[in-house]
Scaffold this active site. Structure first.
Site, mmCIF file in Angstrom:
data_model
loop_
_atom_site.group_PDB
_atom_site.id
_atom_site.type_symbol
_atom_site.label_atom_id
_atom_site.label_comp_id
_atom_site.label_asym_id
_atom_site.label_seq_id
_atom_site.Cartn_x
_atom_site.Cartn_y
_atom_site.Cartn_z
ATOM 1 N N SER A 1 0.866 -1.248 0.019
ATOM 2 C CA SER A 1 0.038 0.007 0.000
ATOM 3 C C SER A 1 0.885 1.388 -0.018
ATOM 4 O O SER A 1 1.561 1.722 1.050
ATOM 5 C CB SER A 1 -0.999 0.015 1.259
ATOM 6 O OG SER A 1 -1.770 -1.125 1.409
ATOM 7 N N LYS B 1 0.120 5.147 8.149
ATOM 8 C CA LYS B 1 0.638 5.125 7.031
ATOM 9 C C LYS B 1 -0.196 5.631 6.045
ATOM 10 O O LYS B 1 -0.332 6.669 5.147
ATOM 11 C CB LYS B 1 1.601 4.223 6.428
ATOM 12 C CG LYS B 1 2.198 4.253 5.414
ATOM 13 C CD LYS B 1 2.521 2.783 4.486
ATOM 14 C CE LYS B 1 1.256 1.673 4.731
ATOM 15 N NZ LYS B 1 1.265 0.602 3.654
ATOM 16 N N LYS C 1 -6.386 2.802 -2.799
ATOM 17 C CA LYS C 1 -6.224 1.795 -1.675
ATOM 18 C C LYS C 1 -6.251 2.969 -0.313
ATOM 19 O O LYS C 1 -6.453 2.511 0.713
ATOM 20 C CB LYS C 1 -4.788 1.183 -1.675
ATOM 21 C CG LYS C 1 -4.249 0.455 -0.567
ATOM 22 C CD LYS C 1 -5.350 -0.599 -0.225
ATOM 23 C CE LYS C 1 -4.954 -1.317 1.150
ATOM 24 N NZ LYS C 1 -5.880 -2.411 1.863
HETATM 25 P P1 NDP Z 1 4.355 -7.468 7.610
HETATM 26 O O1 NDP Z 1 4.870 -6.355 8.391
HETATM 27 O O2 NDP Z 1 3.585 -8.199 8.092
HETATM 28 O O3 NDP Z 1 5.320 -7.777 6.283
HETATM 29 C C1 NDP Z 1 6.378 -6.843 5.772
HETATM 30 C C2 NDP Z 1 7.522 -7.693 4.920
HETATM 31 O O4 NDP Z 1 8.040 -6.803 4.424
HETATM 32 C C3 NDP Z 1 8.186 -8.840 5.660
HETATM 33 O O5 NDP Z 1 8.341 -9.834 4.725
HETATM 34 C C4 NDP Z 1 9.346 -7.970 5.856
HETATM 35 O O6 NDP Z 1 10.548 -8.768 5.829
HETATM 36 C C5 NDP Z 1 9.408 -7.074 4.798
HETATM 37 N N1 NDP Z 1 10.211 -5.944 4.834
HETATM 38 C C6 NDP Z 1 10.011 -4.784 5.838
HETATM 39 N N2 NDP Z 1 10.909 -4.154 5.297
HETATM 40 C C7 NDP Z 1 11.907 -4.379 4.615
HETATM 41 C C8 NDP Z 1 13.033 -3.772 3.760
HETATM 42 N N3 NDP Z 1 13.457 -2.597 4.033
HETATM 43 N N4 NDP Z 1 13.324 -4.424 2.801
HETATM 44 C C9 NDP Z 1 12.740 -5.703 2.393
HETATM 45 N N5 NDP Z 1 11.939 -6.155 3.062
HETATM 46 C C10 NDP Z 1 11.412 -5.497 3.879
HETATM 47 O O7 NDP Z 1 3.334 -6.232 6.683
HETATM 48 P P2 NDP Z 1 1.949 -6.837 5.786
HETATM 49 O O8 NDP Z 1 2.298 -8.138 4.954
HETATM 50 O O9 NDP Z 1 0.890 -6.617 6.807
HETATM 51 O O10 NDP Z 1 1.815 -5.631 4.893
HETATM 52 C C11 NDP Z 1 2.710 -5.318 3.689
HETATM 53 C C12 NDP Z 1 2.069 -4.595 2.827
HETATM 54 O O11 NDP Z 1 0.730 -4.965 2.601
HETATM 55 C C13 NDP Z 1 1.808 -2.981 3.752
HETATM 56 O O12 NDP Z 1 1.947 -1.970 2.756
HETATM 57 C C14 NDP Z 1 0.478 -3.016 4.252
HETATM 58 O O13 NDP Z 1 0.062 -1.813 4.294
HETATM 59 C C15 NDP Z 1 -0.378 -3.803 2.914
HETATM 60 N N6 NDP Z 1 -1.525 -4.463 3.403
HETATM 61 C C16 NDP Z 1 -1.716 -5.289 4.499
HETATM 62 C C17 NDP Z 1 -3.044 -6.010 4.865
HETATM 63 C C18 NDP Z 1 -2.879 -6.545 6.489
HETATM 64 O O14 NDP Z 1 -4.189 -7.147 6.571
HETATM 65 N N7 NDP Z 1 -2.055 -7.027 6.898
HETATM 66 C C19 NDP Z 1 -4.132 -5.843 4.196
HETATM 67 C C20 NDP Z 1 -3.858 -5.177 2.990
HETATM 68 C C21 NDP Z 1 -2.747 -4.163 2.406
HETATM 69 P P3 NDP Z 1 11.091 -9.578 7.481
HETATM 70 O O15 NDP Z 1 10.386 -10.765 7.257
HETATM 71 O O16 NDP Z 1 12.415 -9.630 7.073
HETATM 72 O O17 NDP Z 1 10.684 -8.564 8.415
#
Ligand code: NDP
Length: 290
Positions: free
Chosen positions: A91, A235, A166
């Protein structure tokens, strides 16, 4: 034709989304910063855990990271296959999508902003809504990959339009969450049984996704399961309000909601679900919603 697909970012959403891809594509690469998650994914779903340099050689590359900054930094440090389509399910920020799409186009790579809605349960069941901005031909080529993770796959306009839709969607979720907290606290102050009230409202004109699922399953149950972190909602409301400002529009409800969500995020316990925002209102009113 798509020969290989990669998924970058196996978080709460990505881990579940990537799980569907091996049903449709022969080669599915996965990469995660904490690489153990990628290895776990490969064991569980038959994907291939690979280095980032290899993942970006796929024909179609998904990313689902917390912010557009994370995606831009990652893209800055890799050489993506010429002819690939990058589908960013983060997002994110519309301006970042426009910047990335323009830059990658010079390397013969298409960038689609394709954020998703439907929570972790939607990711698990492949019933997500995917709102896509960017080149229509790239959208059509990438459609089968997106259809593997979603139910409604909708092209909404040029680069950045997906992220904009979104952000506004999540702002509407926040407005609704806060207003339901105010409404239900008022009912409780008047001695009304909240479960009975919820039954009526969910069969009436005031119902919403918040009253249908978020309130009963997260708030009234006092479970607040952490599936969508509060900082991520903060955010998103921030991105939405930036869009309002860029359009030079008055939006008092959205501006107020953004402040409330920011404040709730600042005062919340670390690692709180977005639904925990109502706890700030509970602290003001001393009325616990259960
Ligand atoms: P999470 O915090 O669960 O996962 C984040 C992922 O990104 C992890 O795999 C993490 O890796 C990785 N990551 C974080 N920072 C970095 C970086 N600097 N470089 C590389 N990898 C990185 O987030 P969500 O899955 O919940 O959300 C992801 C996106 O989807 C967001 O933008 C959120 O707003 C959106 N979203 C979320 C929903 C939800 O219900 N959760 C629904 C719809 C959209 P690591 O495992 O190493 O930390």
């Amino acid at each position: 034709m798509t020969q290989s697909v990669a998924f970058i970012g196996l978080g709460a959403m990505g881990y579940r989304m990537a799980a569907h891809l091996p049903k449709y594509f022969e080669k599915v690469y996965v990469w995660n910063r904490n690489f153990d998650k990628a290895k776990q994914h490969a064991t569980e779903y038959g994907t291939l855990a690979v280095e980032l340099t290899e993942a970006v050689q796929a024909d179609v590359i998904f990313s689902c990271l917390p912010t557009s900054d994370d995606v831009e930094t990652l893209i800055d440090n890799v050489n993506i296959k010429s002819g690939a389509i990058w589908i960013d399910c983060t997002s994110g920020v519309p301006e970042a999508a426009r910047r990335l799409a323009e830059r990658l186009k010079t390397q013969n790579i298409d960038f689609l902003d394709a954020p998703v809605s439907g929570q972790t349960i939607g990711a698990e069941n492949a019933t997500l809504t995917v709102m896509v901005g960017g080149d229509v031909n790239a959208f059509e080529c990438a459609y089968p990959a997106m259809a593997a993770i979603g139910k409604l796959i909708q092209h909404v306009g040029d680069s950045g339009a997906g992220f904009a839709v979104k952000a506004i969607n999540n702002m509407l979720l926040a407005v609704n969450l806060w207003s339901v907290a105010e409404g239900f606290s008022t009912l409780k102050a008047h001695g009304v049984n909240l479960d009975a009230a919820l039954n009526c409202i969910n069969a009436s004109s005031g119902k919403s996704m918040v009253t249908e699922t978020i309130f009963p399953q997260r708030v009234l149950s006092r479970e607040f399961p952490v599936t969508f972190a509060l900082p991520l909602l903060a955010k998103d409301t921030g991105i939405a309000l930036d869009l309002v400002h860029e359009a030079k529009l008055p939006a008092p409800i959205l501006a107020l909601t953004q402040s409330l969500i920011q404040a709730a995020n600042l005062t919340a316990e670390p690692n709180s679900d977005f639904s925990s925002a109502v706890k700030m209102y509970e602290a003001w009113t001393k009325i616990i919603l259960k």
